[in-house]
Structures are given as structure tokens and as C-alpha cells.
Design an enzyme around this catalytic site. Sequence first.
Site, mmCIF file in Angstrom:
data_model
loop_
_atom_site.group_PDB
_atom_site.id
_atom_site.type_symbol
_atom_site.label_atom_id
_atom_site.label_comp_id
_atom_site.label_asym_id
_atom_site.label_seq_id
_atom_site.Cartn_x
_atom_site.Cartn_y
_atom_site.Cartn_z
ATOM 1 N N GLY A 1 0.741 -1.129 0.067
ATOM 2 C CA GLY A 1 -0.058 0.073 -0.058
ATOM 3 C C GLY A 1 0.826 1.184 -0.099
ATOM 4 C CB THR B 1 1.308 3.456 4.735
ATOM 5 O OG1 THR B 1 0.009 4.052 4.396
ATOM 6 C CG2 THR B 1 1.932 4.120 5.981
ATOM 7 C CB ALA C 1 -4.460 -0.131 9.149
ATOM 8 C CE LYS D 1 -3.210 -5.015 7.258
ATOM 9 N NZ LYS D 1 -2.535 -3.966 6.334
ATOM 10 C CD GLU E 1 -1.802 -6.042 3.521
ATOM 11 O OE1 GLU E 1 -1.550 -5.206 2.754
ATOM 12 O OE2 GLU E 1 -3.116 -5.823 3.926
ATOM 13 C CE LYS F 1 -5.382 6.125 5.370
ATOM 14 N NZ LYS F 1 -4.333 5.304 5.117
#
Length: 206
Positions: free
Chosen positions: A21, A23, A74, A85, A94, A112
Site C-alpha cells: 500500500g 504507506t 491500515a 485493512k 497481510e 486513519k
Amino acid sequence: MAAEAAALLVEDGMKVGLGTGTTVSYLLPALARRKLSIRCVATSERTAEAAARLGLSVESFSTISELDIAIDGADQVAPDGWLVKGGGGAHTREKIVAAAADRFVVIADSSKPTLVLHPPVPVELLNFGLPATLRTLGGVTVRDCPLSPDGGVIADYMAAFGDPAELAARLAATPGVVGHGLFGPDLVSVILVGRGDEVEQRTLGS
């Protein structure tokens, strides 16, 4: 900033699980800059390729049975440590990686955290019997996207729900559901949230 803080938790010689992802895209260069001798497992081809380009050693998960630490983002973070997630569709892998790690570290930005988890909750479904699974679940929308790396159909549970533990149990018990994006606090060790110029750290019991 949360990604930089998470990278500092990794020590030389560790076996490290890498999530998927946006992040995590900040984590990989921060980790590469530390020039540690580590063995990494990636939850997606995208992460594996990005990590390899930065010089990180990425192995198949078939060569490693346990991890020292796993780091991932997340989509939602509740006050009690429950997570949603799977925005990127990699939630099944994951969760396997998170469960295999001694410490699962979650990194997120200040958008988030949420007081209450809410739809969508990503799910991965078997293609076999898909219409029957969708009828049993109800309130599920199949995404217009490629199959998961393991051949699963990516969808989202869109119905309102209260207790995430109750929904997680229901999803897990439904034949045809490969995995879901609800991660319980028992999986999570540390949550790092970037807020302004600071990183808020929350340590959970696991």
C-alpha cells in the site's frame, strides 16, 4: 514520519514482513537507507519489486516460518486496536504475515484513526461457488479489479455492522470466504500514527 519511526524498530539480522500500500511505499526507502542485513518477505509482487529495486533482500515466504517484525499500513484504526485493512486487496497475505511475526507494527497518517470501524471491509472470496457465497453474505460488492495473487476474488462487505469481532467471526465461518480485512487487537503490537510534526505511538498488549 510514522514510516521512518517504524524503520527504526528494525534491527540488524531480523526477518521482516513488508506490507502493501501507499504507506509502505514510505517505509521501504527508510528501511533501505539503514543498510541493515535483513531478510524480507513481501505481501505482494508490487512490494517485492519495489523493495528489490532499493536493494532490500526479499525471499519467498516458503523459506521462512516465522518473522521478527512485520510492518504495514491500515485503512481504519479503532481506539481499541481493531483495524480494517485491504484497500489494496492484499489483506489475506497481510494477515498471514502479521500472524507469523513476533511484533506487528501498524503505520498510519492522522486520517486513519476512527472512533468506530465502518464499511467497506475488504474480503477475498473463492471463485468457486461465488454467487452462492455472495448470497450467503449479503451486502457484498465485487470489485472491478484483478484477482488476488492467489486467485481470489476481491470484494467489499458494505453492510453496516457494530461489533467487529462478531463480523470477523461471521466472515471467517462463511464457506467461500478466503480472508477478510478485519484485524483484531491480538495481532497488533504497536500503532504509529503521524500527526503534524509528531508520531503518536500506541503499544498494545500483544
